[in-house]
Write a protein that holds these residues in place. Sequence first.
Motif, PDB file in Angstrom:
ATOM      1  N   ASN A  21       3.477  -4.942   1.965  1.00 38.62           N
ATOM      2  CA  ASN A  21       3.663  -6.003   0.958  1.00 38.62           C
ATOM      3  C   ASN A  21       2.545  -6.053  -0.079  1.00 38.62           C
ATOM      4  OD1 ASN A  21       6.001  -6.891   2.358  1.00 38.62           O
ATOM      5  ND2 ASN A  21       4.714  -8.091   3.744  1.00 38.62           N
ATOM      6  N   LEU A  22       1.700  -5.034  -0.118  1.00 39.72           N
ATOM      7  CA  LEU A  22       0.657  -4.982  -1.142  1.00 39.72           C
ATOM      8  C   LEU A  22       1.238  -4.270  -2.359  1.00 39.72           C
ATOM      9  CD1 LEU A  22      -2.157  -5.472  -2.173  1.00 39.72           C
ATOM     10  CD2 LEU A  22      -2.965  -3.504  -0.855  1.00 39.72           C
ATOM     11  N   ARG A  23       1.822  -5.057  -3.248  1.00 40.40           N
ATOM     12  CA  ARG A  23       2.467  -4.518  -4.442  1.00 40.40           C
ATOM     13  C   ARG A  23       1.542  -4.566  -5.658  1.00 40.40           C
ATOM     14  NH1 ARG A  23       5.143  -3.325  -0.716  1.00 40.40           N
ATOM     15  NH2 ARG A  23       7.194  -4.141  -0.091  1.00 40.40           N
ATOM     16  N   ASN A  24       0.778  -5.651  -5.754  1.00 43.40           N
ATOM     17  CA  ASN A  24      -0.081  -5.871  -6.913  1.00 43.40           C
ATOM     18  C   ASN A  24      -1.434  -6.372  -6.421  1.00 43.40           C
ATOM     19  OD1 ASN A  24      -1.086  -6.375  -9.481  1.00 43.40           O
ATOM     20  ND2 ASN A  24      -0.113  -8.401  -9.626  1.00 43.40           N
ATOM     21  N   PRO A  25      -2.361  -5.455  -6.129  1.00 38.31           N
ATOM     22  CA  PRO A  25      -3.662  -5.886  -5.603  1.00 38.31           C
ATOM     23  C   PRO A  25      -4.339  -6.909  -6.515  1.00 38.31           C
ATOM     24  CG  PRO A  25      -3.432  -3.511  -5.412  1.00 38.31           C
ATOM     25  CD  PRO A  25      -2.265  -3.993  -6.234  1.00 38.31           C
ATOM     26  N   ALA A  26      -4.830  -7.974  -5.900  1.00 39.49           N
ATOM     27  CA  ALA A  26      -5.538  -8.994  -6.666  1.00 39.49           C
ATOM     28  C   ALA A  26      -6.775  -8.385  -7.309  1.00 39.49           C
ATOM     29  CB  ALA A  26      -5.926 -10.147  -5.753  1.00 39.49           C
ATOM     30  N   GLU A  27      -7.160  -8.936  -8.439  1.00 35.76           N
ATOM     31  CA  GLU A  27      -8.321  -8.397  -9.159  1.00 35.76           C
ATOM     32  C   GLU A  27      -9.560  -8.367  -8.273  1.00 35.76           C
ATOM     33  OE1 GLU A  27     -10.972  -9.295 -13.184  1.00 35.76           O
ATOM     34  OE2 GLU A  27      -9.159 -10.460 -12.760  1.00 35.76           O
ATOM     35  N   GLU A  28      -9.756  -9.448  -7.493  1.00 32.89           N
ATOM     36  CA  GLU A  28     -10.942  -9.533  -6.638  1.00 32.89           C
ATOM     37  C   GLU A  28     -10.865  -8.589  -5.441  1.00 32.89           C
ATOM     38  OE1 GLU A  28      -8.157 -12.960  -5.440  1.00 32.89           O
ATOM     39  OE2 GLU A  28      -8.749 -11.875  -7.257  1.00 32.89           O
ATOM     40  N   CYS A  29      -9.681  -8.040  -5.173  1.00 39.34           N
ATOM     41  CA  CYS A  29      -9.517  -7.101  -4.056  1.00 39.34           C
ATOM     42  C   CYS A  29      -9.345  -5.666  -4.535  1.00 39.34           C
ATOM     43  CB  CYS A  29      -8.308  -7.500  -3.208  1.00 39.34           C
ATOM     44  SG  CYS A  29      -8.429  -9.166  -2.485  1.00 39.34           S
ATOM     45  N   SER A  30      -9.353  -5.466  -5.839  1.00 39.24           N
ATOM     46  CA  SER A  30      -9.155  -4.134  -6.406  1.00 39.24           C
ATOM     47  C   SER A  30     -10.411  -3.280  -6.362  1.00 39.24           C
ATOM     48  CB  SER A  30      -8.665  -4.258  -7.858  1.00 39.24           C
ATOM     49  OG  SER A  30      -7.384  -4.867  -7.893  1.00 39.24           O
ATOM     50  N   VAL A  31     -11.507  -3.876  -5.887  1.00 39.28           N
ATOM     51  CA  VAL A  31     -12.739  -3.096  -5.719  1.00 39.28           C
ATOM     52  C   VAL A  31     -12.603  -2.127  -4.545  1.00 39.28           C
ATOM     53  CG1 VAL A  31     -14.259  -4.792  -6.762  1.00 39.28           C
ATOM     54  CG2 VAL A  31     -13.703  -4.987  -4.326  1.00 39.28           C
ATOM     55  N   LEU A  32     -11.559  -2.302  -3.749  1.00 39.08           N
ATOM     56  CA  LEU A  32     -11.320  -1.446  -2.579  1.00 39.08           C
ATOM     57  C   LEU A  32     -10.469  -0.235  -2.942  1.00 39.08           C
ATOM     58  CD1 LEU A  32     -10.309  -4.127   0.087  1.00 39.08           C
ATOM     59  CD2 LEU A  32     -12.537  -3.024  -0.160  1.00 39.08           C
ATOM     60  N   ASN A  33     -10.535   0.770  -2.094  1.00 39.26           N
ATOM     61  CA  ASN A  33      -9.585   1.874  -2.144  1.00 39.26           C
ATOM     62  C   ASN A  33      -8.397   1.476  -1.259  1.00 39.26           C
ATOM     63  OD1 ASN A  33      -8.178   4.276  -2.190  1.00 39.26           O
ATOM     64  ND2 ASN A  33      -9.703   5.435  -1.033  1.00 39.26           N
ATOM     65  N   ASN A  34      -7.577   0.574  -1.804  1.00 39.79           N
ATOM     66  CA  ASN A  34      -6.464   0.034  -1.023  1.00 39.79           C
ATOM     67  C   ASN A  34      -5.439   1.117  -0.691  1.00 39.79           C
ATOM     68  OD1 ASN A  34      -6.695  -2.983  -0.687  1.00 39.79           O
ATOM     69  ND2 ASN A  34      -6.979  -2.858  -2.915  1.00 39.79           N
ATOM     70  N   ALA A  35      -5.085   1.205   0.593  1.00 39.60           N
ATOM     71  CA  ALA A  35      -4.053   2.154   1.021  1.00 39.60           C
ATOM     72  C   ALA A  35      -2.693   1.545   0.706  1.00 39.60           C
ATOM     73  CB  ALA A  35      -4.184   2.445   2.506  1.00 39.60           C
ATOM     74  N   LEU A  36      -2.021   2.089  -0.309  1.00 38.46           N
ATOM     75  CA  LEU A  36      -0.738   1.555  -0.761  1.00 38.46           C
ATOM     76  C   LEU A  36       0.440   2.348  -0.220  1.00 38.46           C
ATOM     77  CD1 LEU A  36      -1.666   0.890  -4.504  1.00 38.46           C
ATOM     78  CD2 LEU A  36      -1.765  -0.703  -2.582  1.00 38.46           C
ATOM     79  N   HIS A  37       0.171   3.554   0.264  1.00 40.96           N
ATOM     80  CA  HIS A  37       1.238   4.421   0.765  1.00 40.96           C
ATOM     81  C   HIS A  37       0.757   5.129   2.035  1.00 40.96           C
ATOM     82  CE1 HIS A  37       3.139   3.820  -3.132  1.00 40.96           C
ATOM     83  NE2 HIS A  37       2.001   4.201  -3.700  1.00 40.96           N
ATOM     84  N   LEU A  38       1.688   5.567   2.842  1.00 38.87           N
ATOM     85  CA  LEU A  38       1.366   6.340   4.040  1.00 38.87           C
ATOM     86  C   LEU A  38       0.622   7.602   3.625  1.00 38.87           C
ATOM     87  CD1 LEU A  38       2.215   5.896   7.108  1.00 38.87           C
ATOM     88  CD2 LEU A  38       3.847   7.739   6.722  1.00 38.87           C
ATOM     89  N   GLN A  39      -0.509   7.865   4.271  1.00 37.54           N
ATOM     90  CA  GLN A  39      -1.326   9.024   3.916  1.00 37.54           C
ATOM     91  C   GLN A  39      -1.588   9.890   5.139  1.00 37.54           C
ATOM     92  OE1 GLN A  39      -5.034   8.035   1.912  1.00 37.54           O
ATOM     93  NE2 GLN A  39      -4.192   6.087   1.193  1.00 37.54           N
ATOM     94  N   LYS A  40      -1.526  11.195   4.948  1.00 38.98           N
ATOM     95  CA  LYS A  40      -1.978  12.139   5.979  1.00 38.98           C
ATOM     96  C   LYS A  40      -3.418  12.482   5.650  1.00 38.98           C
ATOM     97  CE  LYS A  40       0.216  13.637   8.823  1.00 38.98           C
ATOM     98  NZ  LYS A  40       0.483  13.161  10.204  1.00 38.98           N
ATOM     99  N   ARG A  41      -4.322  12.078   6.529  1.00 34.45           N
ATOM    100  CA  ARG A  41      -5.740  12.235   6.228  1.00 34.45           C
ATOM    101  C   ARG A  41      -6.532  12.208   7.533  1.00 34.45           C
ATOM    102  NH1 ARG A  41      -8.728   9.480   1.281  1.00 34.45           N
ATOM    103  NH2 ARG A  41     -10.905   9.675   1.901  1.00 34.45           N
ATOM    104  N   PRO A  42      -7.430  13.175   7.740  1.00 35.33           N
ATOM    105  CA  PRO A  42      -8.221  13.162   8.981  1.00 35.33           C
ATOM    106  C   PRO A  42      -9.188  11.976   9.001  1.00 35.33           C
ATOM    107  CG  PRO A  42      -9.001  14.877   7.493  1.00 35.33           C
ATOM    108  CD  PRO A  42      -7.737  14.345   6.892  1.00 35.33           C
TER     109      PRO A  42
END
Length: 408
Positions: A364-385
């Motif tokens: 449900n994270l469609r539009n990251p809030a400005e104050e939370c956009s300082v993060l590298n928000n995971a918006l999609h499923l990622q394959k990553r070690p």
Amino acid sequence: MHLQRVVITGMGAISPLGSGVKKLWNGLVAGRSGISRMEELDAVKGLRPRIAGRVPEVNAKAIPRKARRTMSNLSIFAALAALEAIEQSGIDEATLSGGRTGLSVGSTTGSSQALEQFFKLYLPENSLEAIKSTEFFKIMNHSAAANLSQFLNISGRVIAASAACSTGCQNIGLAAEAVAAGKQDVMLCGGTDELHPLTVGTFDIIEAASTSGEDDPATASRPFDAERDGIVCSEGAGILLLESYEHATARGAEILAEISGFSSLCDSSNMASPSADAIALSMSEALKDAGISGTDIDYVNAHATGTLQGDASEAQAVADLLGGKPPVSSLKGHLGHTMAASGAIETIATIRMMQESTIIPTANLRNPAEECSVLNNALHLQKRPITYALKNNFALGGINTSLVLRRA
């Protein structure tokens, strides 16, 4: 005191996505929601929320009737999760009951359902005559720990830390410290909670509960999103089995992950509003305990419950300490806030992410809030070690906890 490496060899979960770690993981990967409309909330005057996360029906009969007599739902959830963790670990009954196995499991309070039933019988005539003796064992604050220790014949140390939303994470950390110090070879640990209108009402009264999602419950919990409006309460249990590395390898156990750092600190600046500085200190101390730096963290599993202040403070703290490198996500969009169970269930999910090299995004994270956009928000499923993951949980009263997990 001597320090030993602490590893995880068993995991069990009961969540709004179903019974077992497999259903939890498959539900998260599929992006399913465990949130639905809770009709019993309609009967509570003055209560605004109408949705919550209920655990689907469980097989309580897997627990013998004699043991179930003193168990409320929160103890039943914990017992079923513990059985799953024990089965995966391969620990035998002799080890469980041998005095070198302990337990650290907590809930926010004792059973709210049992407490309501007690006062329904007591208050009309100020009488105890209709109250069964078994009800007291459901109400006491260490009900889950006591019931588990009796059911599993645990004779080592029993801890029942209760720290609201930090309960599960704190009990894992305390259990890890007991193993690291050589006080116990094995510890079962985690948290559990059952849903009750009073739980939802508590957050509604302090204006921290979500009042949206009645028409579409799956969209109500929105961590880090600009339209987030509060917590969606839910229930469940998460139990992990910890061992010293030496004990696990000696018996040929499969090691799922390692607990390499833990911190539990108090933010004494405010009872309800978390401080970014205090959160950053909790994470920093966990990294120090693990002997690593912020650049080593490959993923952050955030506490992020969907509240305006809480999410903003955590986002700022993570950004200040770790920068924008590691992906960050919260699982409360899928599960809601499972209260005392959240730290344990989410730790289990984080370990599965490490095993599968897969990062579950924030639902449900469609539009990251400005104050939370300082993060590298995971918006999609990622394959990553993921070699190192940081797990956060924060509670009312300023109880902040952080765990550092290392891939096996």
